[in-house]
Design a protein around this motif. Structure first.
Motif, mmCIF file in Angstrom:
data_model
loop_
_atom_site.group_PDB
_atom_site.id
_atom_site.type_symbol
_atom_site.label_atom_id
_atom_site.label_comp_id
_atom_site.label_asym_id
_atom_site.label_seq_id
_atom_site.Cartn_x
_atom_site.Cartn_y
_atom_site.Cartn_z
ATOM 1 N N ALA A 1 57.434 75.304 -2.409
ATOM 2 C CA ALA A 1 57.420 75.135 -3.859
ATOM 3 C C ALA A 1 56.572 76.249 -4.454
ATOM 4 C CB ALA A 1 56.860 73.769 -4.241
ATOM 5 N N VAL A 2 57.084 76.855 -5.521
ATOM 6 C CA VAL A 2 56.423 78.010 -6.121
ATOM 7 C C VAL A 2 56.190 77.740 -7.601
ATOM 8 C CG1 VAL A 2 56.605 80.481 -6.627
ATOM 9 C CG2 VAL A 2 57.499 79.579 -4.473
ATOM 10 N N ALA A 3 55.005 78.122 -8.099
ATOM 11 C CA ALA A 3 54.692 77.939 -9.516
ATOM 12 C C ALA A 3 53.932 79.141 -10.042
ATOM 13 C CB ALA A 3 53.860 76.673 -9.723
ATOM 14 N N LEU A 4 54.068 79.391 -11.334
ATOM 15 C CA LEU A 4 53.265 80.384 -12.040
ATOM 16 C C LEU A 4 52.421 79.628 -13.052
ATOM 17 C CD1 LEU A 4 52.714 83.461 -12.522
ATOM 18 C CD2 LEU A 4 54.338 83.290 -14.431
ATOM 19 N N ALA A 5 51.118 79.819 -12.994
ATOM 20 C CA ALA A 5 50.203 79.114 -13.884
ATOM 21 C C ALA A 5 49.429 80.095 -14.747
ATOM 22 C CB ALA A 5 49.224 78.258 -13.068
ATOM 23 N N ALA A 6 49.142 79.691 -15.978
ATOM 24 C CA ALA A 6 48.338 80.482 -16.907
ATOM 25 C C ALA A 6 46.930 79.903 -16.960
ATOM 26 C CB ALA A 6 48.971 80.459 -18.296
ATOM 27 N N LEU A 7 45.919 80.797 -16.961
ATOM 28 C CA LEU A 7 44.530 80.348 -16.932
ATOM 29 C C LEU A 7 43.708 81.101 -17.977
ATOM 30 C CD1 LEU A 7 45.655 80.640 -13.719
ATOM 31 C CD2 LEU A 7 43.592 79.274 -13.412
ATOM 32 N N PRO A 8 42.680 80.467 -18.526
ATOM 33 C CA PRO A 8 41.943 81.080 -19.633
ATOM 34 C C PRO A 8 40.990 82.196 -19.233
ATOM 35 C CG PRO A 8 41.004 78.933 -19.094
ATOM 36 C CD PRO A 8 42.262 79.076 -18.279
ATOM 37 N N ASP A 9 40.482 82.180 -18.009
ATOM 38 C CA ASP A 9 39.522 83.203 -17.591
ATOM 39 C C ASP A 9 39.483 83.284 -16.068
ATOM 40 O OD1 ASP A 9 37.677 81.114 -16.681
ATOM 41 O OD2 ASP A 9 37.239 80.812 -18.814
ATOM 42 N N ILE A 10 38.784 84.292 -15.557
ATOM 43 C CA ILE A 10 38.754 84.525 -14.111
ATOM 44 C C ILE A 10 37.964 83.438 -13.387
ATOM 45 C CG2 ILE A 10 36.731 86.023 -14.204
ATOM 46 C CD1 ILE A 10 39.831 86.439 -11.921
ATOM 47 N N ASP A 11 37.009 82.825 -14.070
ATOM 48 C CA ASP A 11 36.292 81.718 -13.441
ATOM 49 C C ASP A 11 37.221 80.536 -13.194
ATOM 50 O OD1 ASP A 11 33.709 82.876 -13.249
ATOM 51 O OD2 ASP A 11 33.392 82.536 -15.388
ATOM 52 N N ALA A 12 38.177 80.331 -14.099
ATOM 53 C CA ALA A 12 39.157 79.257 -13.898
ATOM 54 C C ALA A 12 40.044 79.557 -12.698
ATOM 55 C CB ALA A 12 39.997 79.083 -15.163
ATOM 56 N N VAL A 13 40.335 80.839 -12.468
ATOM 57 C CA VAL A 13 41.116 81.218 -11.287
ATOM 58 C C VAL A 13 40.367 80.817 -10.019
ATOM 59 C CG1 VAL A 13 42.129 83.141 -10.002
ATOM 60 C CG2 VAL A 13 42.248 83.131 -12.501
ATOM 61 N N ALA A 14 39.071 81.105 -9.992
ATOM 62 C CA ALA A 14 38.262 80.762 -8.817
ATOM 63 C C ALA A 14 38.221 79.247 -8.602
ATOM 64 C CB ALA A 14 36.846 81.320 -8.987
ATOM 65 N N ARG A 15 38.069 78.506 -9.670
ATOM 66 C CA ARG A 15 38.017 77.039 -9.556
ATOM 67 C C ARG A 15 39.373 76.482 -9.125
ATOM 68 N NH1 ARG A 15 35.933 74.876 -15.072
ATOM 69 N NH2 ARG A 15 36.195 72.872 -13.976
ATOM 70 N N LEU A 16 40.461 77.070 -9.646
ATOM 71 C CA LEU A 16 41.788 76.616 -9.241
ATOM 72 C C LEU A 16 42.019 76.881 -7.755
ATOM 73 C CD1 LEU A 16 44.583 75.458 -9.910
ATOM 74 C CD2 LEU A 16 45.314 77.787 -10.502
ATOM 75 N N PHE A 17 41.525 78.001 -7.264
ATOM 76 C CA PHE A 17 41.700 78.290 -5.843
ATOM 77 C C PHE A 17 41.002 77.245 -4.979
ATOM 78 C CE2 PHE A 17 40.094 80.353 -1.926
ATOM 79 C CZ PHE A 17 41.319 80.459 -1.284
ATOM 80 N N ARG A 18 39.797 76.895 -5.341
ATOM 81 C CA ARG A 18 39.080 75.878 -4.565
ATOM 82 C C ARG A 18 39.817 74.542 -4.604
ATOM 83 N NH1 ARG A 18 34.637 78.615 -6.946
ATOM 84 N NH2 ARG A 18 34.417 77.030 -8.581
ATOM 85 N N LEU A 19 40.376 74.214 -5.755
ATOM 86 C CA LEU A 19 41.136 72.967 -5.880
ATOM 87 C C LEU A 19 42.413 73.034 -5.056
ATOM 88 C CD1 LEU A 19 41.291 70.188 -7.301
ATOM 89 C CD2 LEU A 19 42.561 71.335 -9.151
ATOM 90 N N ALA A 20 43.087 74.188 -5.095
ATOM 91 C CA ALA A 20 44.335 74.356 -4.340
ATOM 92 C C ALA A 20 44.078 74.259 -2.844
ATOM 93 C CB ALA A 20 44.973 75.702 -4.676
ATOM 94 N N GLU A 21 42.965 74.813 -2.384
ATOM 95 C CA GLU A 21 42.599 74.678 -0.970
ATOM 96 C C GLU A 21 42.392 73.215 -0.597
ATOM 97 O OE1 GLU A 21 40.280 78.211 1.179
ATOM 98 O OE2 GLU A 21 39.142 77.279 -0.443
#
Length: 461
Positions: free
Chosen positions: A214-234
């Motif tokens: 499954a593949v998705a493209l997500a929009a995020l407000p800032d680079i810190d949100a990218v880091a937090r999303l990665f930890r959640l995705a893991e």
């Protein structure tokens, strides 16, 4: 040497040599008296034996997709180009054992297809996989989009066949998963950029093919949100998280502006975007369900402002194309100064902020185009020239800007080369970031394996 390969495969005409002498970015153009195209390991061995005896430099070359000039001969015309493209056989595929043996000239795409034919996965994946060859991928320890789940080229290599500088052939094509019998010569040759020996074949790992992705493209407000999303995705995806690619807003603006049939399938622009892939060994919608739950949770936490999940293979391919054409899109905007670096994953936001400020200081108005493989810390921090600036004037800043960006990388305990290698482009910079002892040890290894310095002269060291 001509007699070894036959006159049809010994190219002396300058016009016919051109594809072998021009590096992809146009930074390096070489010259050679001869391009040799051997068809077997034996022919490679015979060529190197003669070259070693005569002290002739030899530049091994695969698909010529390298990005640091490692495959380009010197402009003085003193070196022979050794093209491995005719060593293109898939020697064996062992689906049950999870291995295959392929020659150096097999393209990455062809290796993937050979694995797929027996319902297996060879997970090394690069944007240049249609032309990139296995020998070059191993020589540079290539990375790509699958490193997060499967590791880089070195991690995917069980054994190699190598021709040494003096023309001897080391048959290291073992397919063992465990072999604790002394120094690991395999890992020495993988990543050596053709300076220690010429890889002519490799034994590679295969994996079970995911039952679904499954593949998705997500929009995020800032680079810190990218880091937090990665930890959640893991945490939610575990081993099923097979890709986590990030891209800045500028990156996707260039892609949708310059790449035909490219469209951002989200309602509103965002500062950052993430391409996620979740894989599952089982059918029944498990991958899609995991991804949907992840995005819902991320939205509730304010990490994701918008997202789209691919509803078909075609839509998934379209989302991947947005990421894979990022480098190509930059070419239409003039000069681009590129940095392939890595930092600890947790420090990526810090790097982005500091490197962006550095770029503005070196060249006001220059546009950072940041994207890459967030999960393994690999950032392609490319810098596009300011609108209207003379391209040559901008590219003249390459050394100053690269040095300044690399200083940021060094301060964050990172690496100046994540997956492209050193080649010619970063050879001097390597001396700044490796300790004197490391450089001395590397030179001792080079001297031991190539005492006359004929293998890829002037590269890496």
């Amino acid at each position: 040497m001509v007699e070894i390969v036959g006159s049809a495969h010994a190219i002396a005409d300058p016009d016919a040599q051109s594809p072998y002498l021009h590096e992809l970015r146009g930074l390096y153009v070489g010259k050679t008296p001869l391009v040799l195209r051997p068809a077997s390991t034996r022919e490679v061995a015979e060529i190197l034996a003669i070259a070693n005896e005569a002290r002739i430099g030899v530049v091994p070359q695969g698909g010529n997709t390298g990005l640091v000039g490692g495959q380009t001969p010197s402009p003085d015309g003193s070196e022979i180009v050794l093209s491995l493209s005719r060593l293109d056989r898939v020697r064996a595929v062992d689906a049950q054992g999870g291995t295959m043996i392929v020659e150096a000239g097999v393209t990455l795409a062809a290796a993937q297809e050979a694995a797929a034919r027996v319902d297996r996965l060879f997970p090394l994946s690069l944007a240049s996989e249609a032309s990139c060859q296995i020998g070059g991928a191993l020589a540079t320890n290539a990375g790509g989009t699958g490193v997060l789940a499967y590791g880089n080229a070195r991690a995917l290599t069980l054994g190699v066949e190598v021709v040494t500088a003096d023309g001897q052939v080391w048959d290291g094509l073992r397919t063992l998963k465990k072999d604790n019998t002394g120094y690991d010569l395999r890992d020495l040759f993988v990543g050596s950029e053709g300076t220690l020996g010429v890889i002519t074949a490799a034994a590679l790992k295969l994996y079970p093919r995911p039952a679904e992705t499954a593949v998705a493209l997500a929009a995020l407000p800032d680079i810190d949100a990218v880091a937090r999303l990665f930890r959640l995705a893991e945490a939610r995806g575990h081993a099923g998280l097979t890709a986590f690619e990030f891209m800045s807003r500028v990156t996707l603006e260039l892609v949708t502006r310059h790449i035909p049939n490219s469209k951002l399938p989200l309602r509103t622009p965002a500062a950052w975007y993430v391409l996620l892939e979740i894989s599952s060994p089982e059918t029944g919608g498990l991958a899609d369900a995991t991804l949907q739950r992840l995005l819902t949770e991320a939205s509730e936490q304010g990490l994701v402002t918008d997202a789209v999940v691919a509803a078909s293979l075609a839509q998934a391919q379209a989302l991947w194309r947005l990421r894979e054409t990022a480098s190509e899109a930059q070419r239409h905007e003039g000069g681009s100064i590129k940095h392939d670096v890595s930092v600890p994953v947790a420090r990526i936001p810090e790097f982005i902020a500091a490197a962006s400020a550095t770029v503005e200081r070196v060249c006001p108005g220059a546009r950072p185009v940041a994207f890459g493989h967030f999960g393994d810390g690999n950032v392609h921090f490319n810098v596009t020239q300011p609108a209207g600036m003379d391209k040559a004037a901008f590219l003249a800043l390459w050394s100053e800007m690269a040095g300044a960006v690399h200083d940021v990388v060094g301060a964050l305990s990172g690496s100046i080369s994540a997956e492209h290698g050193i080649g010619q482009l970063k050879r001097r910079e390597l001396l700044r970031f490796k300790s004197p002892l490391e450089i001395a040890l590397m030179r001792k290894i080079k001297a031991a394996l190539d005492p006359h310095g004929i293998l890829n002269p002037g590269k890496l060291l």
